[in-house]
Design an enzyme around this catalytic site. Structure first.
Site, PDB file in Angstrom:
ATOM      1  N   SER A 135       0.815  -1.210   0.000  1.00 15.96           N
ATOM      2  CA  SER A 135       0.000   0.000   0.000  1.00 15.96           C
ATOM      3  C   SER A 135       0.857   1.271   0.000  1.00 15.96           C
ATOM      4  O   SER A 135       1.859   1.364   0.692  1.00 15.96           O
ATOM      5  CB  SER A 135      -0.895   0.005   1.244  1.00 15.96           C
ATOM      6  N   ASN A 188      -4.947  -0.394   8.313  1.00 19.38           N
ATOM      7  CA  ASN A 188      -3.686   0.302   8.581  1.00 19.38           C
ATOM      8  C   ASN A 188      -3.784   0.960   9.951  1.00 19.38           C
ATOM      9  O   ASN A 188      -4.361   2.033  10.101  1.00 19.38           O
ATOM     10  CB  ASN A 188      -3.425   1.337   7.478  1.00 19.38           C
ATOM     11  N   CYS A 198       0.190   3.712  10.500  1.00 20.13           N
ATOM     12  CA  CYS A 198       0.760   4.804   9.708  1.00 20.13           C
ATOM     13  C   CYS A 198       1.369   5.864  10.623  1.00 20.13           C
ATOM     14  O   CYS A 198       0.665   6.431  11.455  1.00 20.13           O
ATOM     15  CB  CYS A 198      -0.305   5.445   8.833  1.00 20.13           C
TER      16      CYS A 198
END
Ligand SMILES: Cc1cc2nc3c(=O)[nH]c(=O)nc-3n(C[C@H](O)[C@H](O)[C@H](O)COP(=O)(O)O)c2cc1C
Length: 305
Positions: free
Chosen positions: A23, A128, A131
């Site tokens: 990603s 996610n 991050c």
């Protein structure tokens, strides 16, 4: 020569090979499709999506380091609805699995995105929670077993597709985080996201990145990633997707031996867009060389000294 089977089943999804694009390094596939036949890829994890469009952080957002990059893109993306309407139809032309990577500021935002994506044609959701480049939320959920457990169990209730939880390396005990994700219902875990870093312009006496700190990726992080993937794979029964600094087939094979069922390739795509294809061919040659028939013959086969 024996024929080798590169296909792998993860969380009920049949990947034709274990090469998935990481990603944030592959956008929504469009730019790369001019150089690479996307049908050749096992899968693509799209740029991290948020509920609403995000412009990302101000530039500079990338700083080069001797064996990698430091980035602070800050989740620039069109928002989940625009992705489904404008980007997913393009990706669905190809025979490759599409993973929607999602990020939010609150658990409710993650749940809402999972619900919206439930009626789309994506194959899996990648959470996610790791991050480092957005001020609120995100990484905060991923650094404690309790945080991971809470977000995973809540989002899982809204998921129609398998749930992959992407772990951060910015923790001291990856095993307990991996086990918390598994216990809360994750179908798979992926790791590592980027390692928090800093680069300084010595003449200005200021950080190079406008956002000050960034996430480190590329070849320099590989040994750390490999150690964490090994530890996580030892700690859980669900499949593990490994990444961090993979740029050659030897790198990918190391991750498979360490216990990853598939690998993600990120930063290396910026240097050589054809590297996933080269990695795939290299894995095939390795399997043939040792008379293996299938990728399963090497997954988790590392023996410690
Ligand atoms: C420019 C850039 C943007 C990224 N954006 C995301 C993102 O949106 N969501 C995410 O989960 N990971 C993101 N990552 C992390 C990668 O997916 C991957 O976990 C990390 O870079 C380690 O792999 P690599 O060394 O092969 O790049 C990003 C990485 C880079 C370099």
């Amino acid at each position: 020569m024996n024929k080798v089977d590169l296909s792998v089943k993860i969380a009920g999804i049949d990947f034709k090979n274990p090469l998935i694009m990481a990603s944030g390094t592959y956008g929504f596939g469009k730019e790369y499709s001019e150089y690479v036949d996307l049908n050749e890829l096992g899968g693509i994890s799209v740029k991290g999506l948020t509920l609403k469009e995000r412009k990302g952080n101000p530039p500079p957002r990338i700083a080069e380091t001797p064996a990698g990059i430091l980035n602070s893109v800050g989740l620039q993306n069109p928002g989940v609805d625009a992705f489904i309407k404008d980007d997913l139809p393009f990706l669905k032309q190809y025979k490759t699995k599409i993973i929607a990577n999602i990020a939010g500021n609150t658990i409710e935002e993650y749940c809402e995105m999972a619900e919206i994506l439930g009626s789309s044609e994506i194959d899996a959701i990648e959470l996610n929670v790791s991050c480092p480049n957005v001020k609120a939320g995100c990484l905060a959920f991923g650094t404690t077993p309790k945080g991971i457990e809470e977000i995973t169990s809540n989002v899982k209730k809204y998921c129609k597709q398998p749930l992959i939880v992407k772990l951060t390396p910015n923790v001291s005990d990856i095993k307990s985080i991996a086990m918390a994700a598994e216990a809360a219902g994750a179908d798979c875990i992926s790791l590592i996201n980027t390692i928090l870093g800093l680069a300084i312009d010595i003449h200005k006496k200021r950080p190079i990145l406008a956002n000050n700190f960034g996430g480190m990726s590329g070849p320099a992080v590989k040994p750390i990633a490999l150690r964490m993937v090994y530890e996580a794979a030892q700690a859980v029964k669900i499949p593990v997707i490994g990444m961090g600094g993979i740029s050659t087939s030897d790198d990918a094979i190391e991750f498979l031996l360490a216990g990853a069922s598939a690998v993600m390739v990120g930063t290396a795509n910026f240097v050589n867009p054809l590297c996933p294809i080269e990695i795939k061919e290299g894995i095939e040659q390795y399997l043939k060389r040792y008379n293996y028939n299938s990728i399963y013959d090497i997954i988790g086969k590392l023996e410690l000294n």
